[in-house]
Motif scaffolding. Structure first.
Motif, PDB file in Angstrom:
ATOM      1  N   GLY A 125       0.502  -1.368  -0.175  1.00 52.31           N
ATOM      2  CA  GLY A 125       0.686   0.234   0.024  1.00 52.31           C
ATOM      3  C   GLY A 125       0.940   1.117   0.000  1.00 52.31           C
ATOM      4  O   GLY A 125       0.880   2.199   0.425  1.00 52.31           O
TER       5      GLY A 125
ATOM      6  N   GLU B 240       1.265   2.762  -2.103  1.00 48.40           N
ATOM      7  CA  GLU B 240       0.356   4.291  -2.971  1.00 48.40           C
ATOM      8  C   GLU B 240      -0.094   5.184  -1.954  1.00 48.40           C
ATOM      9  O   GLU B 240      -0.485   6.482  -2.571  1.00 48.40           O
ATOM     10  CB  GLU B 240      -0.840   3.759  -4.049  1.00 48.40           C
ATOM     11  N   GLN B 241      -0.450   4.931  -1.209  1.00 44.00           N
ATOM     12  CA  GLN B 241      -1.355   6.326   0.298  1.00 44.00           C
ATOM     13  C   GLN B 241      -0.458   6.882   1.169  1.00 44.00           C
ATOM     14  O   GLN B 241      -0.748   7.372   1.346  1.00 44.00           O
ATOM     15  CB  GLN B 241      -2.012   4.449   1.262  1.00 44.00           C
TER      16      GLN B 241
ATOM     17  N   ASP C  13       2.585  10.054   1.420  1.00 49.53           N
ATOM     18  CA  ASP C  13       2.853  11.378   0.808  1.00 49.53           C
ATOM     19  C   ASP C  13       4.428  11.536   2.241  1.00 49.53           C
ATOM     20  O   ASP C  13       4.155  11.237   2.496  1.00 49.53           O
ATOM     21  CB  ASP C  13       1.545  11.892   1.147  1.00 49.53           C
TER      22      ASP C  13
ATOM     23  N   LEU D 199       0.979   7.785   9.891  1.00 48.01           N
ATOM     24  CA  LEU D 199       0.038   6.575   8.977  1.00 48.01           C
ATOM     25  C   LEU D 199       0.442   5.060   9.411  1.00 48.01           C
ATOM     26  O   LEU D 199       1.918   4.900   9.420  1.00 48.01           O
ATOM     27  CB  LEU D 199      -0.060   6.266   7.060  1.00 48.01           C
TER      28      LEU D 199
ATOM     29  N   GLY E 110       0.480   2.341  -9.135  1.00 41.85           N
ATOM     30  CA  GLY E 110      -0.283   1.951  -7.830  1.00 41.85           C
ATOM     31  C   GLY E 110      -1.472   1.015  -8.530  1.00 41.85           C
ATOM     32  O   GLY E 110      -1.048   0.454 -10.124  1.00 41.85           O
TER      33      GLY E 110
END
Length: 817
Positions: free
Chosen positions: A93, A95-96, A98, A104, A205
């Protein structure tokens, strides 16, 4: 080409190998008589150099290809690792994430996963990158890196990079990864912790687009080691191929040269065999060659003598033509035996013969060459009253023993009748040259002609004394009559002598003694005539001399000097004097000429002009010259620590110059004395370079030792200006006769010699400078160096050292003021 040095080493290796091979091939060709490999095998040599150039260029291309191939394999391996990491991150994951990824939970899972990937043996660091809204790259996940390789994270630069940190490095490969393709740097880069090479892999992604890039830094040591191994492997294979080509070239070249030498040898051998066969057929004597008791070869004269055809004699047992028990020894000399023998002709007739035989070994087989001369006519015509013991076999004149008795009788008659008598010894000095050029048969004809003509002279009794010497006695002869008779004998000898279509000339030297003025006994008069003849040999034309007492004195002095000269080296009677050589522009001593002096224990100093010619005539000059060079080197070695610019010049005799062992002897001498070769200057004369090719070979070998060469007495002897530039000389020494006439007609010659020396790149030294006027003139004409009594006469070693010390001290004082 990632390592230019290795490529340069390969190129130099090929070029040096090609040069060494060509030099070896050139030497091999010279040893076999060819000028160069190009003349011996032009096509082969051209093919070798073309092959060398091809392997040079092809080798570079192959090494480069091997490096690119290894780079591709490494890149493929790195791509597989990067693909697995990118797939792992996408699945977790990534892609989540930033700029605020650390908030996170998935961040910590991905951070741990990248940390595990960093434990891979080839990976130094793994990190992910994204672009913000401004298009800037920022770090998303970057675990801590053990940059110091200490096994722990303990530096501030070794901590994990916070998400959102702007990535400042600019790699074109990153942009290529964002476009969806794997990218890898071509060359490693260095940072504070060593060298690394980076790869970048896109992270896709869920929608299939690239939203991040994973960067992997590999340790460049492994990468560079693999490239280096491939380069060296390719270079080694190319060099092996090249060495095989070199071996094939040298082997084929050797075979081609061998074939040419063998062909030339066969051609020469065939020509020699044909010439020898023609000579054998031309001779009046029979020639028989025997081996293993059989005749293997004969000439036409032998066939006529024995009454056989050649085909009948060849392979015939030798015992079939020799009467058993008839061989009687006549004489033996140096393996050549002479016999009287009886031979049997084909018709059975037996006849006497004289044979001369010589045995030699031909590849293990004993071969005998026999010259046969029939004695039938000689035996039949022998007169009982002929006493061969008293006559010369060639000329028929009275021989030495008989002439001695003739002279005794003529002197006894002169004493009885109170008259004068003259004894002459005549030497035909040019007969050796005739023998060498045309053979002894022609020389014998010349002597026979002279003997016949001289014996025809009225009032003169002539006999043969030895090989090229005759003796004559003139009864009732005053000085005037003896002089007139000598002129007649010389005039006869000066006339051309025709032999076998050749017109030959001879030179005759005559020595004369007169009874009773020069003595009363036969031995005394012959000895004194011989002394006068010996002195007449100094002249280049036919001439005669009457004996006088100074001749005997000179001969005795010369013999005494020769005897003393042989002991002089053993008794250490020689010593060296040194004359300084001055650099004209600053008057500094830069060298010295070693001059030998002989201090005789009884006669004092003997000038070199008296004993050097005798030393050269007797061959003692070689030992004396070796002593001069050794002593000069030893004494110069003692001086160069204090006077480092000093060199010593030694005159080289023609006998040393012609010696094949001189170069090796000089090398050992320099090694024994420890004198650096460039401090030794060898002086030669122009006449020693008349054979330019031979002189160039010797001078080149001397120059290879590191010594310098000067041409002494330049301008007074043979001067071939066309070859002067080819000779490896360093200095011209102008003869002092030119310096002594600087205000005369020779004034124009001296500046020309100086300019000539400078134009061909050598220094010029003037000898015999005796005044300041001469020194200033030479300096004005840009002469480099000078020596002479104006600066200093030749000095013994001790005085020369004091001279150097005083000059050095005076120069230092001038510099201080």
């Amino acid at each position: 080409m990632s390592n230019k040095f290795e490529y340069l080493v390969y190129i130099l290796g090929v070029l040096l190998t090609a040069s060494a091979v060509y030099m070896y091939a050139h030497r091999m060709a010279k040893q076999h008589g060819a000028l160069s490999p190009w003349s011996a095998a032009p096509k082969l040599t051209a093919a070798f150099f073309i092959c060398s150039l091809f392997l040079l260029g092809g080798g570079i291309a192959w090494i480069d290809e091997a490096e690119n191939r290894e780079y591709g394999e490494y890149k493929e391996s790195a791509k597989q690792i990067a693909g697995m990491i990118a797939s792992d991150l996408a699945a977790r994951g990534h892609e989540q994430l930033d700029e605020n990824a650390d908030r996170l939970p998935v961040y910590h899972s991905i951070l741990a996963a990248l940390g595990r990937w960093q434990q891979h043996g080839l990976v130094r660091s793994v990190y992910t990158l994204k672009k913000n809204e401004h298009g800037e790259l920022y770090v998303v996940v970057a675990p801590a890196v053990d940059g110091s390789r200490s096994g722990r994270i303990d530096g501030k630069h070794e901590q994990a990079v916070p998400p959102g940190t702007i990535y400042r490095h600019a790699f074109a490969e990153i942009e290529e990864a964002f476009r969806g393709r794997f990218a890898m740097e071509k060359h490693p880069r260095a940072d504070g912790s060593g060298k690394s090479i980076s790869t970048f892999m896109p992270i896709h992604g869920l929608d299939g687009t690239v939203n991040a890039v994973v960067g992997i830094d590999y340790d460049a040591k492994v990468y560079e080691r693999r490239l280096k191994k491939e380069r060296q492997k390719a270079a080694a294979i190319m060099m092996m191929i090249y060495f095989i080509a070199v071996s094939i070239y040298l082997l084929v070249l050797h075979r081609q040269i061998g074939r040419k030498v063998l062909a030339a040898h066969k051609k020469t051998l065939a020509a020699n065999e044909q010439r020898l066969r023609q000579l054998a057929e031309m001779t009046m004597e029979g020639v028989i060659v025997c081996a293993s008791g059989k005749i293997v070869e004969v000439n036409e004269a032998a066939c006529r003598l024995l009454g056989y055809r050649e085909s009948e004699l060849v392979h015939l047992p030798i015992n079939d033509v020799v009467v058993d028990g008839s061989m009687r020894p006549s004489c033996s000399n140096n393996g050549v035996e002479r016999f009287e023998i009886e031979l049997r002709r084909k018709d059975g007739a037996v006849f006497p013969a004289e044979i001369v035989q010589h045995c030699y070994d031909d590849e293990g087989q004993k071969v005998t060459v026999v010259a046969v001369r029939g004695l039938t006519a000689q035996k039949q015509n022998e007169e009982p009253m002929h006493d061969i013991v008293s006559h010369d076999e060639l000329t028929g004149l009275a021989n030495k023993e008989a002439m001695y008795k003739v002279v005794e009788r003529r002197l006894a008659d002169a004493k009885r009748f109170h008259r004068e008598a003259a004894v002459m010894l005549l030497e035909v000095t040019s007969i050796k040259t005739i023998n060498d050029f045309y053979g002894y048969a022609v020389g014998d004809e010349v002597l026979l002609h002279l003997a016949r003509r001289w014996s025809e002279q009225e009032g003169i009794t002539v006999g043969r004394w030895s090989g090229n010497e005759f003796i004559a006695v003139l009864p009732d002869s005053s000085n005037e009559k003896a002089e007139e008779a000598a002129k007649r004998l010389i005039e006869v000898a000066d006339e051309p002598i025709a032999v076998n279509g050749l017109e030959l000339y001879v030179t005759v030297n005559v020595g004369i003694s007169v009874y009773p003025k020069d003595g009363e006994e036969t031995k005394t008069l012959i000895r004194k005539a011989d002394i006068a003849r010996y002195e007449a040999r100094e002249k280049v034309v036919s001439d005669f001399l009457f004996f006088n007492e100074p001749m005997a004195d000179r001969l005795h002095e010369k013999m005494a000097m020769e005897r003393d000269l042989r002991r002089a080296l053993e008794r250490e009677e020689f010593e060296l004097y040194y004359q300084p050589q001055i650099r004209l522009y600053d008057r500094q001593v830069i060298g010295m000429e070693a001059l030998i002096r002989w201090r005789h224990p009884e006669k004092g100093f003997i000038p070199p002009s008296l004993f050097i010619p005798i030393a050269e005539q007797t061959g003692m000059i070689i030992g004396i010259n070796e002593w001069v060079i050794r002593t000069a080197c030893q004494q110069t070695k003692q001086l160069i620590d204090q006077f480092p610019h000093l060199s010593v010049s030694v005159n080289l005799s023609p006998y040393e110059f012609e010696s094949r062992r001189f170069v090796d002897k000089l090398a050992r001498l320099l090694a024994d004395t420890g004198l650096p070769p460039h401090h030794l200057d060898l002086e030669i004369t122009e006449r020693m370079t008349m054979d330019t090719e031979h002189a160039f070979d010797i001078l080149s070998k001397l120059k290879s030792l590191g010594v310098t060469i000067s041409m002494d007495d330049f301008g007074t002897g043979y001067s071939s200006l066309s070859y002067l530039t080819d000779l490896p000389i360093d200095r011209l020494k102008i003869d002092r006769s030119f310096v002594q006439h600087i205000q005369g007609k020779k004034d124009v010659i001296l500046p020309s010699i100086i300019r000539l020396g400078h134009n061909i790149g050598v220094k010029v030294l003037a000898e015999g400078v005796e005044t300041e006027t001469e020194a200033a003139y030479l300096q004005g004409k840009r002469c480099d160096e000078a020596q002479g009594y104006y600066f200093s006469p030749p000095l013994p070693y001790g005085e020369f050292v004091r001279f150097l010390t005083e000059q050095h001290a005076r120069r230092q004082a001038q510099e201080l003021t």
